[in-house]
Design a protein around this motif. Structure first.
Motif, PDB file in Angstrom:
ATOM      1  N   ILE A  96       0.884  -1.163   0.000  1.00 53.58           N
ATOM      2  CA  ILE A  96       0.000   0.000   0.000  1.00 53.58           C
ATOM      3  C   ILE A  96       0.920   1.210   0.000  1.00 53.58           C
ATOM      4  O   ILE A  96       1.864   1.273   0.786  1.00 53.58           O
ATOM      5  CB  ILE A  96      -0.929  -0.003   1.227  1.00 53.58           C
ATOM      6  N   ARG A  97       0.645   2.183  -0.887  1.00 52.93           N
ATOM      7  CA  ARG A  97       1.559   3.310  -1.098  1.00 52.93           C
ATOM      8  C   ARG A  97       0.895   4.662  -0.867  1.00 52.93           C
ATOM      9  O   ARG A  97      -0.265   4.839  -1.190  1.00 52.93           O
ATOM     10  CB  ARG A  97       2.063   3.305  -2.542  1.00 52.93           C
ATOM     11  N   ARG A  98       1.672   5.596  -0.375  1.00 57.51           N
ATOM     12  CA  ARG A  98       1.226   6.997  -0.309  1.00 57.51           C
ATOM     13  C   ARG A  98       1.252   7.622  -1.708  1.00 57.51           C
ATOM     14  O   ARG A  98       0.467   8.509  -2.006  1.00 57.51           O
ATOM     15  CB  ARG A  98       2.124   7.812   0.611  1.00 57.51           C
ATOM     16  N   SER A  99       2.146   7.159  -2.550  1.00 52.86           N
ATOM     17  CA  SER A  99       2.294   7.710  -3.896  1.00 52.86           C
ATOM     18  C   SER A  99       1.288   7.067  -4.852  1.00 52.86           C
ATOM     19  O   SER A  99       0.473   6.244  -4.453  1.00 52.86           O
ATOM     20  CB  SER A  99       3.715   7.447  -4.405  1.00 52.86           C
ATOM     21  N   SER A 100       1.419   7.405  -6.126  1.00 47.96           N
ATOM     22  CA  SER A 100       0.569   6.821  -7.166  1.00 47.96           C
ATOM     23  C   SER A 100       1.315   5.765  -7.981  1.00 47.96           C
ATOM     24  O   SER A 100       0.805   5.303  -9.002  1.00 47.96           O
ATOM     25  CB  SER A 100       0.076   7.924  -8.111  1.00 47.96           C
ATOM     26  N   PHE A 101       2.505   5.378  -7.527  1.00 45.85           N
ATOM     27  CA  PHE A 101       3.299   4.391  -8.252  1.00 45.85           C
ATOM     28  C   PHE A 101       2.588   3.034  -8.223  1.00 45.85           C
ATOM     29  O   PHE A 101       2.091   2.604  -7.188  1.00 45.85           O
ATOM     30  CB  PHE A 101       4.699   4.257  -7.634  1.00 45.85           C
ATOM     31  N   ILE A 102       2.562   2.373  -9.376  1.00 48.59           N
ATOM     32  CA  ILE A 102       1.886   1.078  -9.488  1.00 48.59           C
ATOM     33  C   ILE A 102       2.830   0.045 -10.084  1.00 48.59           C
ATOM     34  O   ILE A 102       3.511   0.299 -11.079  1.00 48.59           O
ATOM     35  CB  ILE A 102       0.619   1.204 -10.364  1.00 48.59           C
ATOM     36  N   GLU A 103       2.868  -1.122  -9.462  1.00 49.86           N
ATOM     37  CA  GLU A 103       3.548  -2.307  -9.978  1.00 49.86           C
ATOM     38  C   GLU A 103       2.734  -3.503  -9.485  1.00 49.86           C
ATOM     39  O   GLU A 103       1.739  -3.296  -8.787  1.00 49.86           O
ATOM     40  CB  GLU A 103       5.029  -2.312  -9.556  1.00 49.86           C
ATOM     41  N   PRO A 104       3.058  -4.748  -9.845  1.00 46.96           N
ATOM     42  CA  PRO A 104       2.175  -5.876  -9.534  1.00 46.96           C
ATOM     43  C   PRO A 104       1.800  -6.069  -8.063  1.00 46.96           C
ATOM     44  O   PRO A 104       0.729  -6.592  -7.762  1.00 46.96           O
ATOM     45  CB  PRO A 104       2.943  -7.090 -10.066  1.00 46.96           C
ATOM     46  N   ALA A 105       2.634  -5.628  -7.137  1.00 45.60           N
ATOM     47  CA  ALA A 105       2.341  -5.806  -5.713  1.00 45.60           C
ATOM     48  C   ALA A 105       1.454  -4.709  -5.133  1.00 45.60           C
ATOM     49  O   ALA A 105       0.909  -4.860  -4.039  1.00 45.60           O
ATOM     50  CB  ALA A 105       3.647  -5.866  -4.921  1.00 45.60           C
ATOM     51  N   THR A 106       1.291  -3.607  -5.837  1.00 49.92           N
ATOM     52  CA  THR A 106       0.514  -2.475  -5.335  1.00 49.92           C
ATOM     53  C   THR A 106      -0.965  -2.821  -5.290  1.00 49.92           C
ATOM     54  O   THR A 106      -1.546  -3.210  -6.294  1.00 49.92           O
ATOM     55  CB  THR A 106       0.716  -1.238  -6.229  1.00 49.92           C
ATOM     56  N   ILE A 107      -1.578  -2.637  -4.100  1.00 52.12           N
ATOM     57  CA  ILE A 107      -3.025  -2.874  -3.988  1.00 52.12           C
ATOM     58  C   ILE A 107      -3.783  -1.593  -3.634  1.00 52.12           C
ATOM     59  O   ILE A 107      -5.006  -1.586  -3.628  1.00 52.12           O
ATOM     60  CB  ILE A 107      -3.359  -3.993  -2.973  1.00 52.12           C
ATOM     61  N   GLY A 108      -3.062  -0.533  -3.310  1.00 50.23           N
ATOM     62  CA  GLY A 108      -3.696   0.746  -3.016  1.00 50.23           C
ATOM     63  C   GLY A 108      -2.699   1.877  -3.155  1.00 50.23           C
ATOM     64  O   GLY A 108      -1.507   1.700  -2.866  1.00 50.23           O
TER      65      GLY A 108
END
Length: 158
Positions: A96-108
């Motif tokens: 879960i990230r504060r940023s908007s970066f997305i990769e396969p593990a990102t769920i939010g």
């Protein structure tokens, strides 16, 4: 419609949870000194294991991810946004990230908290390898969020 998933993980003596922009739970059984965003290891599930319906719900641009972290009798809550760009396919970790970066593990993305913001009593407990972390993940649509807000306004006004 609210969609949900539950992930269980455990603690590790090296858990620091000092990262300012991400929060991670890993299926891996080890933790290096560099893993300062990790709050749990040995997870029983990863994004690849989540149901198709849950993943589709996360991939709505108007979805909200509610992550409830429970350790012992303590609870902390993280809110994040879903996105049509989410891949949600990592077999190893969820982030879960504060940023908007997305990769396969990102769920939010655009989360209100990262690892360093989690209740320090929870983090202290997670430094014990015998401690179990329960992560309940809920995806809500904007209509569910507005309904909850409308209901809470009535409670607050009474």
């Amino acid at each position: 419609m609210v969609e949900a998933e539950i992930v269980y993980a455990r603690g590790h003596p090296r858990i620091k949870a000092t990262h300012a922009t991400t929060l991670e739970i890993s299926r891996e059984e080890y933790l290096t000194e560099r893993g300062d965003c990790i709050i749990g290891i040995g997870a029983d599930r990863s994004p690849k294991d989540f149901s198709r319906v849950f993943k589709e719900a996360l991939r709505r641009d108007d979805s909200i991810l509610l992550a409830v972290i429970r350790v012992g009798g303590l609870v902390d809550i993280v809110l994040a946004q879903g996105s049509s760009g989410l891949i949600v396919d990592s077999p190893v970790k969820l982030i879960i990230r504060r940023s908007s970066f997305i990769e396969p593990a990102t769920i939010g993305i655009k989360a209100n908290k990262a690892a360093r913001d989690i209740d320090r009593r929870i983090i202290q407990m997670l430094r014990d390898p015998g401690t179990v972390l329960e992560l309940r993940l809920y995806v809500l649509g904007l209509d569910e969020v507005e309904s909850i807000y409308a209901g809470s306004r009535g409670i607050l006004q009474d």
